[in-house]
Design a protein around this motif. Sequence first.
Motif, PDB file in Angstrom:
ATOM      1  N   GLY A  85       1.062  -1.216  -0.110  1.00  0.00           N
ATOM      2  CA  GLY A  85      -0.049  -0.169   0.075  1.00  0.00           C
ATOM      3  C   GLY A  85       0.801   1.387  -0.016  1.00  0.00           C
ATOM      4  N   ASP A  86       2.041   1.407   0.826  1.00  0.00           N
ATOM      5  CA  ASP A  86       2.882   2.313   0.827  1.00  0.00           C
ATOM      6  C   ASP A  86       3.516   2.483  -0.364  1.00  0.00           C
ATOM      7  N   ILE A  87       3.827   1.468  -1.232  1.00  0.00           N
ATOM      8  CA  ILE A  87       4.764   1.567  -2.511  1.00  0.00           C
ATOM      9  C   ILE A  87       3.697   2.137  -3.349  1.00  0.00           C
ATOM     10  N   ILE A  88       2.205   1.848  -3.486  1.00  0.00           N
ATOM     11  CA  ILE A  88       1.418   2.204  -4.643  1.00  0.00           C
ATOM     12  C   ILE A  88       1.003   3.709  -4.160  1.00  0.00           C
ATOM     13  N   ALA A  89       0.764   4.283  -2.982  1.00  0.00           N
ATOM     14  CA  ALA A  89       0.761   5.469  -2.798  1.00  0.00           C
ATOM     15  C   ALA A  89       1.878   6.311  -3.002  1.00  0.00           C
ATOM     16  N   ASP A  90       2.982   5.771  -2.919  1.00  0.00           N
ATOM     17  CA  ASP A  90       4.345   6.512  -3.434  1.00  0.00           C
ATOM     18  C   ASP A  90       4.418   6.867  -4.800  1.00  0.00           C
ATOM     19  N   ALA A  91       3.754   5.777  -5.459  1.00  0.00           N
ATOM     20  CA  ALA A  91       3.932   5.768  -7.101  1.00  0.00           C
ATOM     21  C   ALA A  91       3.043   6.757  -7.569  1.00  0.00           C
ATOM     22  N   GLN A  92       1.889   6.815  -6.950  1.00  0.00           N
ATOM     23  CA  GLN A  92       0.669   7.917  -7.226  1.00  0.00           C
ATOM     24  C   GLN A  92       1.146   9.213  -7.051  1.00  0.00           C
ATOM     25  N   LEU A  93       1.974   9.373  -5.988  1.00  0.00           N
ATOM     26  CA  LEU A  93       2.497  10.762  -5.484  1.00  0.00           C
ATOM     27  C   LEU A  93       3.459  11.006  -6.582  1.00  0.00           C
ATOM     28  N   ALA A  94       4.489  10.279  -7.069  1.00  0.00           N
ATOM     29  CA  ALA A  94       5.517  10.387  -8.069  1.00  0.00           C
ATOM     30  C   ALA A  94       4.836  10.880  -9.268  1.00  0.00           C
ATOM     31  N   ALA A  95       3.668  10.154  -9.461  1.00  0.00           N
ATOM     32  CA  ALA A  95       3.111  10.538 -11.004  1.00  0.00           C
ATOM     33  C   ALA A  95       2.457  11.782 -11.081  1.00  0.00           C
ATOM     34  N   THR A  96       2.090  12.246  -9.971  1.00  0.00           N
ATOM     35  CA  THR A  96       1.385  13.559  -9.902  1.00  0.00           C
ATOM     36  C   THR A  96       1.931  14.785  -9.382  1.00  0.00           C
ATOM     37  N   SER A  97       3.154  14.693  -8.781  1.00  0.00           N
ATOM     38  CA  SER A  97       3.768  15.601  -7.902  1.00  0.00           C
ATOM     39  C   SER A  97       4.352  16.899  -8.787  1.00  0.00           C
ATOM     40  N   ALA A  98       4.588  16.616  -9.838  1.00  0.00           N
ATOM     41  CA  ALA A  98       5.093  17.594 -11.063  1.00  0.00           C
ATOM     42  C   ALA A  98       3.843  18.109 -11.902  1.00  0.00           C
ATOM     43  N   GLN A  99       2.689  18.072 -11.738  1.00  0.00           N
ATOM     44  CA  GLN A  99       1.627  18.557 -12.476  1.00  0.00           C
ATOM     45  C   GLN A  99       1.757  20.068 -12.575  1.00  0.00           C
ATOM     46  N   ALA A 100       1.710  20.395 -14.170  1.00  0.00           N
ATOM     47  CA  ALA A 100       1.875  22.154 -14.193  1.00  0.00           C
ATOM     48  C   ALA A 100       0.946  23.012 -13.528  1.00  0.00           C
ATOM     49  N   LYS A 101      -0.593  22.235 -13.277  1.00  0.00           N
ATOM     50  CA  LYS A 101      -1.366  23.173 -12.460  1.00  0.00           C
ATOM     51  C   LYS A 101      -1.836  23.002 -11.153  1.00  0.00           C
ATOM     52  N   GLY A 102      -0.341  22.721 -10.458  1.00  0.00           N
ATOM     53  CA  GLY A 102      -0.495  22.320  -9.193  1.00  0.00           C
ATOM     54  C   GLY A 102      -0.389  20.703  -8.673  1.00  0.00           C
ATOM     55  N   GLY A 103       1.122  20.388  -8.526  1.00  0.00           N
ATOM     56  CA  GLY A 103       1.472  19.017  -8.278  1.00  0.00           C
ATOM     57  C   GLY A 103       0.734  18.553  -6.653  1.00  0.00           C
ATOM     58  N   ALA A 104       0.794  17.305  -6.637  1.00  0.00           N
ATOM     59  CA  ALA A 104       0.239  16.569  -5.163  1.00  0.00           C
ATOM     60  C   ALA A 104       1.559  16.776  -4.233  1.00  0.00           C
ATOM     61  N   VAL A 105       0.943  16.856  -3.196  1.00  0.00           N
ATOM     62  CA  VAL A 105       1.872  16.760  -1.844  1.00  0.00           C
ATOM     63  C   VAL A 105       1.654  15.475  -1.122  1.00  0.00           C
ATOM     64  N   ILE A 106       0.401  14.894  -1.225  1.00  0.00           N
ATOM     65  CA  ILE A 106       0.174  13.611  -0.679  1.00  0.00           C
ATOM     66  C   ILE A 106      -0.650  12.873  -1.600  1.00  0.00           C
TER      67      ILE A 106
END
Length: 553
Positions: free
Chosen positions: A376-397
């Motif tokens: 579960g931790d790894i999957i959440a980390d992967a989802q954060l990594a995939a969305t943290s650099a989005q141009a319109k406001g990347g994810a932090v969690i």
Amino acid sequence: MKVLLKPVLALAIMLAPAASFAQTPAPVDLRILAINDFHGYLRPAPGGIIITDPEDSTKKITVEAGGAEHMATLVSQLREGHKNSIFVAAGDLIGASPFLSAMFHDEPTIEALSMMGLNISAVGNHEFDEGKDELLRIQNGGCHPVDQCQGPHPFTGAKFRYLAASTFEKSSGKTVFPAYEIREFDGIPVAFIGLTLKGTPGLVSPVGIAGLEFRDEAETVNALIPELKARGVEAIVVLIHEGGLPTGDYNDCPGISGPIVDIVRKFDKAVDVVVSGHTHRAYVCEIDGRLVTSGDKYGTLVTAIDLKLDPVTRDIVSASAGNNIVRTATLAKDAQQTALLESYDRLAAPIANRPAGSVTATLSRVPNAAGESPLGDIIADAQLAATSAQAKGGAVIAFTNPGGVRADVTRKEEGAVTYADLFASQPFRNQLVTLTLTGKQIKEMLEAQWRDPKRPRILQVSKGFSYAWDGSKGDGERIIAERMTLNGQPVDPAALYRVTVNHFLFVGGDGFTVLTEGTAPLTGVYDVDALHTYFAANSPIAPTAADRIVRIN
């Protein structure tokens, strides 16, 4: 287990004069074969089935079991010598499926079960994973509206009939699928009623079941009894996608709890036999004088239910059942099933076998006492990594629901992991959505993990975020506000945070309705693709310490 369903009638027969005995027609035998929660496991599921060691009752052993090729052979064997037989299911035949089935929207599973002669199935909650319209396509056939025709031949739909007595269209007041089906055996009608569990709206995407109503299971059945009796039916079998939690072995029932117990007790006495599912357990029980069965999960068992029907009363006078293991070591593979799977394999293999990365050890989906798992931790980390650099406001969690994590990523030879391995753990193909929440809303979301206190759904969280919860507290008070931190800093109730979840959660799935209040949503990649990218960039991947969530009490 044998249940004498009509003791008064049996006593009357035993006390009848010999002359009357001679004139009494012999009972009609009916064998019902039943499965539940197949979930597209066309090939044997890792781990097989755990049973009590027949040679040492103090020990448990694992038996390799399952797979459509072996199941078809067992079904054929269990039918032999039985003039009257029918093959039924209690739902969740599809959904949350391994790659080979899910890649083709579970068409291979529907074909495999149709080929082995499945006649009737209740609709489970996972049948609605892709929504009502897709389930209707599964029943009736045709190409997928988005992915079109992908399989080796046209998809013609299920040759068995789905039943859903308790699932209604709100607009019309009619059921989405037929409520029941009546089959005759040597002139005696037997009704099979299919039920989806009432709790389905809390288990699937609200979008997919918009406009549908899931009514009380027992009330639905009881309302149908007068109609069935008016049609001359006395023998009634319920196929219900709801179940219980037993304490015994796969053919035992020394004690059972869970929803099925209360539901069966509320059924009209006209109901004779209940085939259940949903809880992924195996049991053969007597509840309130009725035979109640369940066949584990993933095609590891086939239940054989033997009924005797009285030609005079047209009712069931006795019922017995046993669960039969689909043993891969001793059951031959059915040639037709093998040919079907190979035809899909040829199309799926290039994608399924694509290297994804590697692991140093198995990534387990089993949660610790706090509700957190390494996978579960790894999957959440992967989802954060995939969305943290989005141009319109990347994810932090990032948060993901535990029900969406379906299988361990098992370490095999040299630790290599394929795309199919990752797909098995994330089979729903949910797109990621990044939205803005306040710190207060994040706490509300975490409190909603106990919407059902008996079955909390602890969200898996990404690195950098942590919190503690107190199991002794009541609703709305379990999350310790001052222990909610992001990168070591307290989460501010008034501050805004960009948070990633999957689409299922975004639309309020699992009861996390506060997420529907999030703002500025931005849709991203599919969850399994985010996991694949993460593996490619970070392998070899080791299990996490699973210390992001802390339980107090």
